[in-house]
Write a protein that holds these residues in place. Structure first.
Motif, PDB file in Angstrom:
ATOM      1  N   GLN A  64       0.844  -1.190   0.000  1.00 50.41           N
ATOM      2  CA  GLN A  64       0.000   0.000   0.000  1.00 50.41           C
ATOM      3  C   GLN A  64       0.883   1.244   0.000  1.00 50.41           C
ATOM      4  O   GLN A  64       1.891   1.299   0.703  1.00 50.41           O
ATOM      5  CB  GLN A  64      -0.912   0.017   1.231  1.00 50.41           C
ATOM      6  N   VAL A  65       0.467   2.227  -0.843  1.00 50.48           N
ATOM      7  CA  VAL A  65       1.159   3.527  -0.920  1.00 50.48           C
ATOM      8  C   VAL A  65       0.130   4.595  -0.608  1.00 50.48           C
ATOM      9  O   VAL A  65      -0.966   4.618  -1.204  1.00 50.48           O
ATOM     10  CB  VAL A  65       1.779   3.763  -2.310  1.00 50.48           C
ATOM     11  N   SER A  66       0.464   5.451   0.337  1.00 48.94           N
ATOM     12  CA  SER A  66      -0.485   6.519   0.700  1.00 48.94           C
ATOM     13  C   SER A  66       0.269   7.843   0.838  1.00 48.94           C
ATOM     14  O   SER A  66       1.404   7.882   1.320  1.00 48.94           O
ATOM     15  CB  SER A  66      -1.193   6.165   2.020  1.00 48.94           C
ATOM     16  N   ARG A  67      -0.413   8.896   0.345  1.00 47.13           N
ATOM     17  CA  ARG A  67       0.123  10.257   0.493  1.00 47.13           C
ATOM     18  C   ARG A  67      -1.082  11.160   0.715  1.00 47.13           C
ATOM     19  O   ARG A  67      -1.927  11.326  -0.189  1.00 47.13           O
ATOM     20  CB  ARG A  67       0.895  10.702  -0.748  1.00 47.13           C
ATOM     21  N   GLY A  68      -1.140  11.704   1.877  1.00 49.57           N
ATOM     22  CA  GLY A  68      -2.293  12.523   2.183  1.00 49.57           C
ATOM     23  C   GLY A  68      -3.565  11.689   2.090  1.00 49.57           C
ATOM     24  O   GLY A  68      -3.712  10.661   2.738  1.00 49.57           O
TER      25      GLY A  68
ATOM     26  N   ARG B  10      11.379   5.463  15.684  1.00 48.64           N
ATOM     27  CA  ARG B  10      11.419   4.378  14.717  1.00 48.64           C
ATOM     28  C   ARG B  10      11.007   4.849  13.323  1.00 48.64           C
ATOM     29  O   ARG B  10      11.522   4.336  12.321  1.00 48.64           O
ATOM     30  CB  ARG B  10      10.482   3.248  15.154  1.00 48.64           C
ATOM     31  N   ALA B  11      10.061   5.782  13.247  1.00 48.36           N
ATOM     32  CA  ALA B  11       9.551   6.233  11.946  1.00 48.36           C
ATOM     33  C   ALA B  11      10.498   7.269  11.357  1.00 48.36           C
ATOM     34  O   ALA B  11      10.157   8.434  11.175  1.00 48.36           O
ATOM     35  CB  ALA B  11       8.153   6.809  12.104  1.00 48.36           C
ATOM     36  N   ARG B  12      11.737   6.840  11.082  1.00 48.87           N
ATOM     37  CA  ARG B  12      12.714   7.753  10.503  1.00 48.87           C
ATOM     38  C   ARG B  12      12.469   7.849   8.999  1.00 48.87           C
ATOM     39  O   ARG B  12      12.077   6.882   8.351  1.00 48.87           O
ATOM     40  CB  ARG B  12      14.140   7.251  10.763  1.00 48.87           C
ATOM     41  N   ALA B  13      12.754   8.983   8.475  1.00 51.58           N
ATOM     42  CA  ALA B  13      12.545   9.213   7.035  1.00 51.58           C
ATOM     43  C   ALA B  13      13.528   8.372   6.233  1.00 51.58           C
ATOM     44  O   ALA B  13      14.704   8.260   6.573  1.00 51.58           O
ATOM     45  CB  ALA B  13      12.717  10.691   6.710  1.00 51.58           C
ATOM     46  N   GLU B  14      12.995   7.810   5.128  1.00 49.76           N
ATOM     47  CA  GLU B  14      13.783   7.022   4.185  1.00 49.76           C
ATOM     48  C   GLU B  14      14.533   5.885   4.881  1.00 49.76           C
ATOM     49  O   GLU B  14      15.680   5.578   4.555  1.00 49.76           O
ATOM     50  CB  GLU B  14      14.763   7.918   3.421  1.00 49.76           C
TER      51      GLU B  14
ATOM     52  N   GLY C 134       7.950  14.471   1.830  1.00 53.27           N
ATOM     53  CA  GLY C 134       7.447  15.215   0.674  1.00 53.27           C
ATOM     54  C   GLY C 134       8.327  16.423   0.357  1.00 53.27           C
ATOM     55  O   GLY C 134       9.201  16.819   1.123  1.00 53.27           O
ATOM     56  N   THR C 135       8.072  17.027  -0.793  1.00 54.32           N
ATOM     57  CA  THR C 135       8.812  18.215  -1.226  1.00 54.32           C
ATOM     58  C   THR C 135       7.878  19.419  -1.144  1.00 54.32           C
ATOM     59  O   THR C 135       6.725  19.370  -1.588  1.00 54.32           O
ATOM     60  CB  THR C 135       9.308  18.037  -2.666  1.00 54.32           C
ATOM     61  N   GLY C 136       8.384  20.484  -0.578  1.00 53.13           N
ATOM     62  CA  GLY C 136       7.576  21.683  -0.482  1.00 53.13           C
ATOM     63  C   GLY C 136       6.387  21.460   0.440  1.00 53.13           C
ATOM     64  O   GLY C 136       6.525  21.066   1.592  1.00 53.13           O
ATOM     65  N   GLU C 137       5.186  21.725  -0.146  1.00 52.84           N
ATOM     66  CA  GLU C 137       3.957  21.570   0.624  1.00 52.84           C
ATOM     67  C   GLU C 137       3.400  20.169   0.565  1.00 52.84           C
ATOM     68  O   GLU C 137       2.389  19.856   1.206  1.00 52.84           O
ATOM     69  CB  GLU C 137       2.898  22.546   0.072  1.00 52.84           C
ATOM     70  N   ASP C 138       4.058  19.292  -0.213  1.00 56.25           N
ATOM     71  CA  ASP C 138       3.530  17.929  -0.358  1.00 56.25           C
ATOM     72  C   ASP C 138       3.734  17.139   0.939  1.00 56.25           C
ATOM     73  O   ASP C 138       4.794  17.224   1.570  1.00 56.25           O
ATOM     74  CB  ASP C 138       4.243  17.203  -1.499  1.00 56.25           C
ATOM     75  N   PRO C 139       2.721  16.377   1.315  1.00 64.71           N
ATOM     76  CA  PRO C 139       2.866  15.542   2.515  1.00 64.71           C
ATOM     77  C   PRO C 139       3.802  14.365   2.221  1.00 64.71           C
ATOM     78  O   PRO C 139       4.049  14.017   1.062  1.00 64.71           O
ATOM     79  CB  PRO C 139       1.442  15.082   2.794  1.00 64.71           C
ATOM     80  N   PRO C 140       4.334  13.679   3.255  1.00 67.61           N
ATOM     81  CA  PRO C 140       5.203  12.516   3.035  1.00 67.61           C
ATOM     82  C   PRO C 140       4.437  11.340   2.440  1.00 67.61           C
ATOM     83  O   PRO C 140       3.227  11.221   2.603  1.00 67.61           O
ATOM     84  CB  PRO C 140       5.733  12.192   4.429  1.00 67.61           C
ATOM     85  N   THR C 141       5.163  10.506   1.758  1.00 71.46           N
ATOM     86  CA  THR C 141       4.588   9.290   1.167  1.00 71.46           C
ATOM     87  C   THR C 141       4.959   8.094   2.045  1.00 71.46           C
ATOM     88  O   THR C 141       6.147   7.894   2.372  1.00 71.46           O
ATOM     89  CB  THR C 141       5.112   9.066  -0.255  1.00 71.46           C
ATOM     90  N   VAL C 142       3.931   7.324   2.427  1.00 71.44           N
ATOM     91  CA  VAL C 142       4.147   6.147   3.287  1.00 71.44           C
ATOM     92  C   VAL C 142       3.906   4.890   2.451  1.00 71.44           C
ATOM     93  O   VAL C 142       2.821   4.723   1.886  1.00 71.44           O
ATOM     94  CB  VAL C 142       3.206   6.167   4.508  1.00 71.44           C
ATOM     95  N   LEU C 143       4.941   4.080   2.364  1.00 68.37           N
ATOM     96  CA  LEU C 143       4.847   2.823   1.605  1.00 68.37           C
ATOM     97  C   LEU C 143       4.920   1.661   2.599  1.00 68.37           C
ATOM     98  O   LEU C 143       5.820   1.607   3.453  1.00 68.37           O
ATOM     99  CB  LEU C 143       5.972   2.697   0.589  1.00 68.37           C
TER     100      LEU C 143
END
Length: 459
Positions: free
Chosen positions: A98-102, A125-129, A153-162
């Protein structure tokens, strides 16, 4: 007792309370703990290995999703190519991604349109990348193994969780299967190890069993002392036992010398007095002569008891039963030649008893002489061996004894017929000697019709 006899009585581990049982139980406990620890250790290693394999597979799927992730026209998420190959194409299989962003979300065909719950991960634990392991429940309540990657995410974009998941059975199944095979192998290894310990313990305790047999040989009179050639661990014990035997032998010789001197000092005056009274010829003197003879019998009896007690127990000796009975038969046939006794001996050759030869002659002499004195014409002496004793049976065809009289006749000095020669000491002396050696004496009725005397002596 032989090793097979001890094993039959006490089982594989040996009789209760034995050193063999203690050593084997201790070795079995240690082996069991060691094998259990080995099983747990190998199980932990297998768990980590299989978990690593599953995590690697899920990480590869997440990386493939990252590489194929594209912005959809008009916003949202899309994939550059289809990523629902096996096993992620089977609904409710536990293999999900599952991939979710916002508010946008993409999922595998196996989710069947359901949402894969993502557990709340601690900030540390939820470290980026970074791939984060987690455990959770699927849309249908099944246990899952999760791998989570958060792409900022970049700019105003929320992070993507895979998220990618695998069923917990994908971990438990291979581990349990491997553990079953491992437990079987370790069980076989444990049996071989225990068999090795059993052989080692029996070989290690064999000198002690040999020492037991050698001590039995000393009791039976076949050995005078324990052999000096022994394992180093038991040599001090052997030395102490041999020193005790030597000291007892020295004390016995010393006591015998004193007894011989005392016997000589007493018996010579008594013999002189007996001859003087016999020559006098009066009725009063003949009565005194009988008293002197009785005193002589008592003195000989108590001197023999003193000699035996000086040894601190039964004398270590071996007497051949058949040879002593053969000599006794010749002597008694001459003494009772007027009766023409049919004297039968049924004793196996080489059958021995653990008695002093003089004591054996006194016991058998008293008993067989009584049989010859009271028989009508037949006397039979038979012997057989049991596990630990030799049973000697003396039977005659005389009048025998009724049961009430059998206890009376065993008392010292008791006589049922004063018209017959004797002093009433024969049976009591034989009984005391037999008891001194740990045996017994019983009276009964023989198949010849007279008295049957059975005496048990140590083999």
């Amino acid at each position: 007792m032989s090793e097979s006899g001890a094993a039959a009585r006490g089982g594989l581990l040996g009789p209760p309370g034995s050193l063999q049982r203690r050593l084997l139980l201790a070795a079995g406990a240690v082996l069991g703990i060691a094998l259990l620890a080995a099983t747990l250790s190998v199980g932990f290693i297998l768990h980590r290995f299989v978990r690593g394999q599953v995590d690697g597979r899920l990480d590869d799927r997440i990386l493939a999703l990252v590489s194929d992730l594209r912005p959809a026209p008009g916003g949202g998420l899309s994939l550059g190519r289809e990523r629902d190959g096996p096993p992620f194409d089977r609904p409710r299989s536990g293999w999900y991604w599952q991939v979710s962003r916002g508010g946008d979300r993409l999922g595998s065909a196996s989710l069947a349109g359901q949402v894969l719950p993502v557990p709340d991960l601690p900030a540390r634990r939820a470290r980026a990348e970074a791939f984060v392991p987690a455990d959770g429940l699927g849309p249908w309540g099944e246990s899952l193994i999760l791998r989570v990657l958060t792409v900022p995410g970049t700019g105003e974009d929320p992070p993507t969780v895979l998220v990618a998941s695998a069923p917990a059975a994908a971990l438990r199944g291979p581990v349990l299967e491997a553990l079953r095979t491992l437990a079987l192998c370790l069980g076989v290894i444990g049996l071989f190890l225990f068999a090795g310990v059993l052989v080692q313990v029996r070989l290690g305790l064999r000198p002690l069993r040999g020492l037991r047999d050698q001590i039995a040989g000393i009791r039976a009179g076949t050995l005078d002392r324990l052999p000096d050639r022994q394992p180093a661990e038991v040599r001090p014990l052997v030395a102490e036992v041999n020193a005790l035997l030597d000291r007892n032998a020295a004390h016995l010789d010393h006591a015998r010398a004193h007894v011989a001197n005392l016997a000589h000092g007493l018996k010579t005056p008594l013999a002189t007095l007996s001859l003087a009274l016999a020559e006098a010829g009066s009725e009063r003197d003949r009565g005194l002569a009988r008293l002197v003879a009785g005193m002589d019998q008592r003195i000989r009896h108590h001197l023999r008891r003193a000699r035996a007690a000086a040894a601190g127990g039964p004398v270590r000796a071996r007497a051949d039963l058949a040879a002593h009975l053969a000599d006794l038969r010749l002597a008694l046939l001459r003494i009772h030649a007027d009766k023409a006794i049919a004297f039968a001996i049924d004793v196996p050759d080489g059958l021995g008893v653990a008695c002093d030869p003089q004591d054996l002659d006194e016991m058998l002499g008293n008993l067989v002489d009584n049989a010859c004195q009271w028989c009508r014409g037949r006397v039979r002496v038979a012997a057989r061996r049991t596990d630990t004793a030799v049973l000697v049976s003396i039977a005659d065809d005389g009048p025998g004894l009724p049961p009430p009289a059998r206890e009376t006749i065993l008392r010292r000095g008791a006589r049922l017929d004063e018209s017959q020669p004797g002093h009433g000491f024969g049976l009591p002396i034989a009984l005391e000697l037999a008891a001194f050696y740990g045996g017994s004496l019983t009276l009964g009725t023989s198949d010849l019709g007279g008295l049957a005397v059975e005496i048990a002596l140590p083999a």
